[in-house]
Design an enzyme around this catalytic site. Structure first.
Site, PDB file in Angstrom:
ATOM      1  N   HIS A 105      10.846  -8.556 -13.650  1.00 55.08           N
ATOM      2  CA  HIS A 105      11.027  -9.665 -12.713  1.00 55.08           C
ATOM      3  C   HIS A 105      10.354 -10.905 -13.266  1.00 55.08           C
ATOM      4  CE1 HIS A 105      11.854 -11.188  -8.623  1.00 55.08           C
ATOM      5  NE2 HIS A 105      10.820 -11.976  -8.873  1.00 55.08           N
ATOM      6  N   ASP A 108      11.526 -10.483   3.512  1.00 56.47           N
ATOM      7  CA  ASP A 108      11.465 -11.485   2.440  1.00 56.47           C
ATOM      8  C   ASP A 108      12.651 -12.432   2.501  1.00 56.47           C
ATOM      9  OD1 ASP A 108      10.244 -12.589  -0.002  1.00 56.47           O
ATOM     10  OD2 ASP A 108      12.149 -11.997  -0.871  1.00 56.47           O
ATOM     11  N   ARG A 142      10.030 -20.402   3.809  1.00 59.95           N
ATOM     12  CA  ARG A 142       9.047 -21.016   2.908  1.00 59.95           C
ATOM     13  C   ARG A 142       9.681 -22.139   2.094  1.00 59.95           C
ATOM     14  NH1 ARG A 142       7.662 -16.244  -0.561  1.00 59.95           N
ATOM     15  NH2 ARG A 142       6.426 -17.725  -1.732  1.00 59.95           N
ATOM     16  N   SER A 155       6.114 -11.290  -1.856  1.00 60.55           N
ATOM     17  CA  SER A 155       7.565 -11.432  -1.944  1.00 60.55           C
ATOM     18  C   SER A 155       8.110 -10.663  -3.157  1.00 60.55           C
ATOM     19  CB  SER A 155       7.906 -12.924  -2.049  1.00 60.55           C
ATOM     20  OG  SER A 155       9.190 -13.138  -2.551  1.00 60.55           O
ATOM     21  N   LYS A 214       9.871  -6.515  -3.121  1.00 61.89           N
ATOM     22  CA  LYS A 214      11.224  -6.261  -3.621  1.00 61.89           C
ATOM     23  C   LYS A 214      11.201  -5.254  -4.769  1.00 61.89           C
ATOM     24  CE  LYS A 214      11.855 -10.688  -3.942  1.00 61.89           C
ATOM     25  NZ  LYS A 214      12.161 -12.105  -3.954  1.00 61.89           N
TER      26      LYS A 214
HETATM   27  N1  URA Z   1      10.181 -15.279  -6.706  1.00 60.57           N
HETATM   28  C1  URA Z   1      10.230 -14.497  -5.600  1.00 60.57           C
HETATM   29  O1  URA Z   1      10.955 -13.511  -5.563  1.00 60.57           O
HETATM   30  N2  URA Z   1       9.456 -14.817  -4.557  1.00 60.57           N
HETATM   31  C2  URA Z   1       8.627 -15.878  -4.551  1.00 60.57           C
HETATM   32  O2  URA Z   1       7.941 -16.092  -3.566  1.00 60.57           O
HETATM   33  C3  URA Z   1       8.590 -16.692  -5.688  1.00 60.57           C
HETATM   34  C4  URA Z   1       9.369 -16.371  -6.778  1.00 60.57           C
END
Ligand code: URA
Length: 425
Positions: A82, A161, A168, A183, A187
């Protein structure tokens, strides 16, 4: 419990209990805590932060607000990756098939771009026919069959999220470590991989502007992953200039193909090989960077990429098609010297205005438009030499060139940039 009391508690810098965090997350997802109270809470977190225990509780509560993927039917150590966001970041397009070409399964869910940042799923969708929506069963079957799949993030994954990120985004509360860490990691944990590589970007084009902040975010996420038994490593990487040569959906696919054919710029190619080495290491497959690079040279990674594109309905002929735009505009250097800065955020926004990115989620994309840099930071240029080419379907005007040139910084010399700044494990 009342949301107003929890907002006030956080606003006053106190620590919330596990049950208070659970109540808030569940209330938000079920609709009993409205957006305006959740946004006040996010702002309180922005200013007062959260303890390690609070971040861990928030993350795990978020995980449980959606579907949790079970990848146990796939043999081997499943690795995921990620990035916290960047400009010109086509890494997944190369890394996923490259790692899979060593027999390590990659089951990856990716996101879409917003604002100055691009998204892997948008890039893949620029290939005719490529399906980004797959059922869990089809996703798992494809990874069992060919070792790799990259799909869009399921709507059912971490519902908290989905709601909170959108909130946000419009309340200036994205760039805060507790909320980014929860966040990202909610995931990644829900997506079910055994091991996770986190690319924490730092610099002008990233959420984290300093290495210290990036290190704190990286360590927080690594600790969250390890606490739930996932092998987790973070790399802090430079995002002060765009990554690689291209920004824009199809243009980035074409650059990914170049790299997969062993013909990419040396800097990005080496960077991706280093990331692949770390991902393979997480799956207990130990290779040197040179051995990884071999799979770009000998076509094994490219073959895996093509296999993935076909398995997901993509048209291989369309994959290799050049971009189709009304105008390609050359951007000449205004002086002789060395390129000292190419601010990632500015060029991400420039590409967005060409149609390559979205201002708001509902914007349609022009997959063909974008930028290709002929020169990057550290390269020498002569006055008048081409620094970049702009691919556009819009009107062309002298301003298109001058707007670009004002962000190209040229100096006598420059400090060299390192792609990987630090590794946190
Ligand atoms: N990427 C994400 O998945 N969440 C965030 O809060 C910032 C970057």
């Amino acid at each position: 419990m009342r949301a107003v009391d929890l907002i006030q508690k956080k606003r006053d810098g106190q620590e919330l209990t596990s049950s208070e965090i659970e109540w808030l997350v569940e209330g938000y997802v079920s609709g009993t805590v409205p957006d305006y109270q959740m946004s006040a809470f996010a702002m309180a977190v922005y200013f007062k932060g959260m303890t390690t225990r609070e971040i861990s509780d928030l993350t795990m509560r978020m995980v449980h607000t959606g579907q949790e993927f079970d990848l146990s039917a796939i043999d081997g150590v499943k690795v995921d990756k990620h990035s916290t966001g960047g400009v010109g970041d086509k890494v997944t397009l190369i890394l996923a098939p490259l790692v899979a070409s060593f027999g390590v399964p990659v089951a990856k869910m990716s996101g879409r771009g917003l604002g100055h940042t691009g998204g892997t799923i948008d890039k893949l969708e620029s290939i005719k026919g490529y399906q980004v929506e797959r059922s869990q069963e089809d996703f798992i079957r494809q990874v069992q069959d060919i070792g790799v799949s990259v799909i869009g993030q399921s709507d059912q994954l971490v519902k908290a999220d989905k709601l909170l990120y959108a909130l946000r985004d419009v309340t200036a509360t994205v760039d805060t470590i507790p909320l980014i860490a929860s966040s990202v990691m909610s995931k990644k944990i829900a997506a079910g991989a055994d091991a996770i590589l986190l690319d924490v970007t730092v610099g002008e084009g990233a959420f984290m502007k300093t290495v210290d902040e990036a290190r704190e975010l990286a360590q927080t996420m690594v600790d969250l992953g390890k606490a739930v038994g996932r092998k987790t490593v973070a790399v802090i990487t430079d995002m002060s200039q765009p990554l690689g040569r291209a920004i824009g959906n199809r243009l980035e696919i074409l650059e990914a193909l170049e790299i997969l054919q062993g013909q990419g710029r040396q800097d990005i190619t080496h960077f991706i090989c280093e990331l692949a080495q770390i991902m393979l290491g997480l799956a207990n497959v130990n290779k040197t960077v040179e051995e990884v690079h071999q799979h770009l040279e000998n076509g094994q990674a490219l073959a895996k990429f093509e296999e993935m594109i076909q398995a997901q309905g993509g048209d291989l002929e369309d994959l290799y098609r050049p971009v189709n735009v009304a105008h390609v505009v050359d951007i000449p250097a205004q002086e002789t010297g060395v390129i000292s800065a190419l601010p990632a955020m500015e060029f991400g926004l420039y590409a967005m205005r060409l149609g390559a990115g979205r201002t708001v989620k509902s914007d349609a994309l022009d997959y063909e438009t974008g930028i290709v840099f002929e020169k990057k930071v550290g390269d020498s240029v002569q006055k008048g030499e081409i620094v970049a080419k702009v691919y556009t379907n819009g009107k062309i005007s002298p301003q298109l060139v001058t707007d670009f040139q004002k962000y190209v910084k040229i100096n006598d010399s420059v400090q060299s940039l390192r792609e990987i700044i630090e590794i946190i494990s």
